[in-house]
Design a protein around this motif. Structure first.
Motif, PDB file in Angstrom:
ATOM      1  N   LEU A 140      -3.824   6.833   0.545  1.00 47.84           N
ATOM      2  CA  LEU A 140      -3.625   5.461   1.087  1.00 47.84           C
ATOM      3  C   LEU A 140      -3.078   4.832   2.796  1.00 47.84           C
ATOM      4  O   LEU A 140      -3.339   4.124   2.869  1.00 47.84           O
ATOM      5  CB  LEU A 140      -1.719   5.957   0.465  1.00 47.84           C
ATOM      6  CG  LEU A 140      -1.316   5.364  -1.356  1.00 47.84           C
ATOM      7  CD1 LEU A 140      -0.462   5.788  -1.685  1.00 47.84           C
ATOM      8  CD2 LEU A 140      -2.159   4.218  -1.545  1.00 47.84           C
ATOM      9  N   PHE A 141      -2.914   6.733   3.500  1.00 44.44           N
ATOM     10  CA  PHE A 141      -2.720   5.961   4.992  1.00 44.44           C
ATOM     11  C   PHE A 141      -3.883   5.929   5.545  1.00 44.44           C
ATOM     12  O   PHE A 141      -4.064   4.669   5.877  1.00 44.44           O
ATOM     13  CB  PHE A 141      -2.728   7.408   5.578  1.00 44.44           C
ATOM     14  CG  PHE A 141      -2.297   7.135   6.891  1.00 44.44           C
ATOM     15  CD1 PHE A 141      -1.344   6.790   7.727  1.00 44.44           C
ATOM     16  CD2 PHE A 141      -3.485   7.693   7.680  1.00 44.44           C
ATOM     17  CE1 PHE A 141      -1.722   6.673   8.913  1.00 44.44           C
ATOM     18  CE2 PHE A 141      -3.769   7.669   8.982  1.00 44.44           C
ATOM     19  CZ  PHE A 141      -2.667   6.956   9.627  1.00 44.44           C
ATOM     20  N   TYR A 155       8.614   3.614   0.372  1.00 42.37           N
ATOM     21  CA  TYR A 155       7.141   3.354   0.591  1.00 42.37           C
ATOM     22  C   TYR A 155       6.996   3.930   1.339  1.00 42.37           C
ATOM     23  O   TYR A 155       7.126   4.971   2.682  1.00 42.37           O
ATOM     24  CB  TYR A 155       7.675   1.765   1.492  1.00 42.37           C
ATOM     25  CG  TYR A 155       8.051   1.112   0.942  1.00 42.37           C
ATOM     26  CD1 TYR A 155       7.919   0.180   0.192  1.00 42.37           C
ATOM     27  CD2 TYR A 155       9.810   0.627   0.748  1.00 42.37           C
ATOM     28  CE1 TYR A 155       8.127  -1.227  -0.107  1.00 42.37           C
ATOM     29  CE2 TYR A 155       9.904  -0.613   0.582  1.00 42.37           C
ATOM     30  CZ  TYR A 155       9.260  -1.329  -0.606  1.00 42.37           C
ATOM     31  OH  TYR A 155      10.236  -2.735  -0.747  1.00 42.37           O
ATOM     32  N   THR A 156       6.290   4.869   0.578  1.00 39.15           N
ATOM     33  CA  THR A 156       5.090   6.213   0.908  1.00 39.15           C
ATOM     34  C   THR A 156       3.938   5.905   0.883  1.00 39.15           C
ATOM     35  O   THR A 156       3.120   5.582   0.323  1.00 39.15           O
ATOM     36  CB  THR A 156       5.404   7.117  -0.351  1.00 39.15           C
ATOM     37  OG1 THR A 156       6.380   7.463   0.125  1.00 39.15           O
ATOM     38  CG2 THR A 156       4.805   8.431   0.115  1.00 39.15           C
ATOM     39  N   ARG A 157       3.192   6.134   2.417  1.00 45.51           N
ATOM     40  CA  ARG A 157       2.088   5.444   3.206  1.00 45.51           C
ATOM     41  C   ARG A 157       1.738   6.782   4.090  1.00 45.51           C
ATOM     42  O   ARG A 157       2.158   6.681   5.527  1.00 45.51           O
ATOM     43  CB  ARG A 157       1.954   4.432   4.072  1.00 45.51           C
ATOM     44  CG  ARG A 157       0.528   4.432   3.387  1.00 45.51           C
ATOM     45  CD  ARG A 157       0.313   2.658   3.689  1.00 45.51           C
ATOM     46  NE  ARG A 157       1.266   2.117   5.236  1.00 45.51           N
ATOM     47  CZ  ARG A 157       1.836   1.855   5.104  1.00 45.51           C
ATOM     48  NH1 ARG A 157       2.420   0.959   3.907  1.00 45.51           N
ATOM     49  NH2 ARG A 157       2.343   1.139   6.293  1.00 45.51           N
ATOM     50  N   ASP A 192       2.350   5.199  10.020  1.00 45.62           N
ATOM     51  CA  ASP A 192       2.688   6.280   8.349  1.00 45.62           C
ATOM     52  C   ASP A 192       4.069   6.011   7.696  1.00 45.62           C
ATOM     53  O   ASP A 192       5.120   6.188   9.385  1.00 45.62           O
ATOM     54  CB  ASP A 192       1.899   7.910   9.311  1.00 45.62           C
ATOM     55  CG  ASP A 192       3.350   8.434  10.293  1.00 45.62           C
ATOM     56  OD1 ASP A 192       2.921   7.249  11.575  1.00 45.62           O
ATOM     57  OD2 ASP A 192       3.546   9.541   9.872  1.00 45.62           O
ATOM     58  N   THR A 242      -3.925  11.232   3.632  1.00 48.01           N
ATOM     59  CA  THR A 242      -3.387  10.814   2.649  1.00 48.01           C
ATOM     60  C   THR A 242      -4.429   9.827   2.456  1.00 48.01           C
ATOM     61  O   THR A 242      -4.760   8.746   3.342  1.00 48.01           O
ATOM     62  CB  THR A 242      -2.120  10.357   1.967  1.00 48.01           C
ATOM     63  OG1 THR A 242      -1.942   9.104   2.841  1.00 48.01           O
ATOM     64  CG2 THR A 242      -0.951  11.081   2.437  1.00 48.01           C
ATOM     65  N   ILE A 294       1.479  -1.192  -0.101  1.00 54.50           N
ATOM     66  CA  ILE A 294      -0.219  -0.006  -0.277  1.00 54.50           C
ATOM     67  C   ILE A 294       0.442   1.420  -0.170  1.00 54.50           C
ATOM     68  O   ILE A 294       1.398   1.497   1.138  1.00 54.50           O
ATOM     69  CB  ILE A 294      -0.973   0.259   1.310  1.00 54.50           C
ATOM     70  CG1 ILE A 294      -1.672  -1.377   1.582  1.00 54.50           C
ATOM     71  CG2 ILE A 294      -2.380   1.120   1.386  1.00 54.50           C
ATOM     72  CD1 ILE A 294      -2.927  -1.583   2.357  1.00 54.50           C
ATOM     73  N   THR A 295       1.389   2.134  -1.215  1.00 53.25           N
ATOM     74  CA  THR A 295       2.250   2.643  -1.496  1.00 53.25           C
ATOM     75  C   THR A 295       1.833   2.866  -2.321  1.00 53.25           C
ATOM     76  O   THR A 295       1.420   2.916  -3.738  1.00 53.25           O
ATOM     77  CB  THR A 295       3.737   2.258  -0.948  1.00 53.25           C
ATOM     78  OG1 THR A 295       4.461   3.033  -0.957  1.00 53.25           O
ATOM     79  CG2 THR A 295       3.498   1.558  -2.645  1.00 53.25           C
ATOM     80  N   GLU A 296       2.592   4.514  -2.791  1.00 50.50           N
ATOM     81  CA  GLU A 296       2.549   5.381  -4.189  1.00 50.50           C
ATOM     82  C   GLU A 296       3.704   4.741  -4.986  1.00 50.50           C
ATOM     83  O   GLU A 296       4.616   4.459  -4.425  1.00 50.50           O
ATOM     84  CB  GLU A 296       3.512   6.593  -3.803  1.00 50.50           C
ATOM     85  CG  GLU A 296       2.682   7.868  -3.013  1.00 50.50           C
ATOM     86  CD  GLU A 296       3.039   9.056  -2.433  1.00 50.50           C
ATOM     87  OE1 GLU A 296       3.878   9.482  -3.819  1.00 50.50           O
ATOM     88  OE2 GLU A 296       2.572   9.621  -1.702  1.00 50.50           O
ATOM     89  N   GLU A 335      -5.936   4.027   3.849  1.00 49.90           N
ATOM     90  CA  GLU A 335      -6.122   2.225   3.159  1.00 49.90           C
ATOM     91  C   GLU A 335      -5.685   1.554   3.862  1.00 49.90           C
ATOM     92  O   GLU A 335      -5.698   0.020   4.595  1.00 49.90           O
ATOM     93  CB  GLU A 335      -5.448   2.015   1.742  1.00 49.90           C
ATOM     94  CG  GLU A 335      -5.908   1.221   1.349  1.00 49.90           C
ATOM     95  CD  GLU A 335      -4.973   1.030  -0.497  1.00 49.90           C
ATOM     96  OE1 GLU A 335      -5.239  -0.210  -0.784  1.00 49.90           O
ATOM     97  OE2 GLU A 335      -5.085   1.556  -0.925  1.00 49.90           O
ATOM     98  N   GLY A 336      -4.232   1.830   4.244  1.00 50.29           N
ATOM     99  CA  GLY A 336      -3.329   1.483   4.927  1.00 50.29           C
ATOM    100  C   GLY A 336      -4.389   0.888   6.268  1.00 50.29           C
ATOM    101  O   GLY A 336      -4.322  -0.291   7.131  1.00 50.29           O
TER     102      GLY A 336
END
Length: 423
Positions: free
Chosen positions: A37-38, A29-31, A85, A35, A22-24, A40-41
């Motif tokens: 994505l955060f 690894y970016t979350r 995060d 955001t 789950i990252t850009e 979603e995590g």
């Protein structure tokens, strides 16, 4: 060495791999907090918390919490956790390993029918890393009751922190401060090379270093770079370079002492920043971290002496160093340290005591309850980088240490609360 541990290595690996995905896509690894994505995590973690038999909620400060009731209501809460995060392109284990290890402790307790007198809570703290609002440890500050109310007005584009808290499920109109937590433990990758180089399994954290930030401004004179004689210049950059080297020497001297110490010139601005102009002004921002308060005092005194010496040598003006922030070190509690060391012995984990040079949510939890931390090795000491890596075997052993320690704390605290402790 193969150990017969109660925790399940495969479940830990599966959760870390799932969160890493789950990252850009172009910035692993970016979350980052606040955001999509955060969130979603968070949804993934909430589902895993529930699968472990935990009752889930988001508290007022935006922390995701999973709760398992103890057998004796009113005893209070034992808490484990970290953060999910990341920094941009930050790594797949920083914070995440601590959340997943805490989750595995809860799964093991449920799966093996282990009972605790105290309630058990697993937490994913909101925004431990520096967030889009320019501040960090938002969730743990809120839980400790020390987040400045004026922070709610901080803006990131069109979004305020107040709106961001609502977006993640929090409620900024309500206090999230807790008084029921009896102990808090956090697992984290070391973010340094000490454990790997010493071939040790676990670092038992004794203190989280204080962070002091200092601004230094050097003022010289702008002149033509081609026509001004070398002997007639007031070059702010040349003087600043001398000062940076003096800071490095002073930092190394203090780092050779008994406590953790590090000094870094992390920001450096030059004016007018033109190739054909002698620099007229330099602004430096120093990040100084110390386990022992006297080391900060010695550093500030040494910095003052270096400023005077460089100014006299070069003729430039150097303003008195300005203290921007000064947070003292946070010791971990002996109750937690002793439980973690006993857990290391019980699981066969080689270990040492050590300070943390980085900040962590545990520093704020320590304000409201006995807190402790365990470090596990990370490859090359690398962190906040895509190459960050921790072996699953090390995370699994760390989770086993957490499990053993939380069982000990449940017993020790119960004895203390009942007045039957014999130590």
């Amino acid at each position: 060495m193969t150990r017969n541990l109660l925790v399940d290595a495969s479940r830990i690996a599966a959760d870390i791999d799932a969160l890493a995905a789950i990252t850009e896509p172009d910035r692993p690894y970016t979350r980052r907090a606040f955001t999509p994505l955060f969130l979603e995590g968070r949804r993934y973690l909430e589902d895993r918390f529930r699968s472990a038999g935990l009752e889930t909620r988001i508290d007022a400060s935006g922390n995701l919490i999973g709760r398992r009731a103890g057998t004796e209501p009113g005893r209070g809460t034992l808490m484990l956790g970290s953060h999910s995060d990341t920094v941009p392109e930050g790594g797949r284990f920083d914070g995440i390993a601590g959340v997943v290890a805490a989750l595995e402790v809860a799964r093991t307790i449920a799966g093996r029918g282990i009972t605790l007198s105290h309630d058990l809570e697993i937490v994913d703290f909101l925004a431990e890393e520096v967030s889009i609002f320019g501040v960090s440890c938002i969730g743990s500050r809120g839980m400790a009751g020390v987040m400045p109310v004026e922070w709610l007005g901080r803006q990131a584009g069109d979004l305020s922190l107040e709106e961001g808290l609502v977006m993640v499920g929090g409620d900024p109109s309500v206090s999230a401060a807790r008084t029921d937590i009896r102990a808090f433990l956090e697992l984290h990758i070391e973010q340094g090379p000490v454990l790997e180089e010493a071939r040790l399994d676990i670092g038992v954290v004794t203190a989280i270093a204080g962070i002091t930030r200092i601004e230094v401004i050097v003022t010289g004179r702008a002149d033509h770079a081609g026509t001004t004689p070398m002997t007639g210049r007031l070059d702010a950059l040349s003087a600043a370079a001398r000062l940076v080297l003096a800071i490095e020497r002073l930092g190394k001297e203090l780092a050779s002492g008994p406590g953790h110490f590090a000094a870094t010139v992390g920001e450096f601005e030059i004016e007018p920043n033109a190739a054909n102009v002698v620099p007229s002004r330099v602004r430096m921002l120093l990040d100084v971290r110390a386990e022992l308060r006297p080391d900060i005092d010695r550093f500030r005194a040494g910095l003052g002496e270096a400023v005077d010496a460089v100014a006299q040598e070069t003729g430039v003006a150097i303003a008195t160093p300005k203290l921007l922030s000064d947070n003292p070190a946070t010791p971990m509690h002996s109750l937690a340290i002793n439980a973690l060391e006993a857990a290391c012995h019980a699981t066969g984990a080689s270990h040492r005591r050590m300070a943390s040079g980085a900040g962590h949510d545990a520093a704020f939890m320590a304000r409201i309850c006995p807190a402790g931390m365990v470090f596990i090795p990370c490859a090359g000491g690398r962190s906040h980088a895509p190459e960050e890596w921790a072996d699953n075997a090390d995370i699994t052993l760390g989770a086993a240490v957490l499990l053993d320690a939380i069982l000990r704390l449940d017993d020790d605290l119960k004895e203390t609360e009942d007045g039957t402790h014999t130590d």
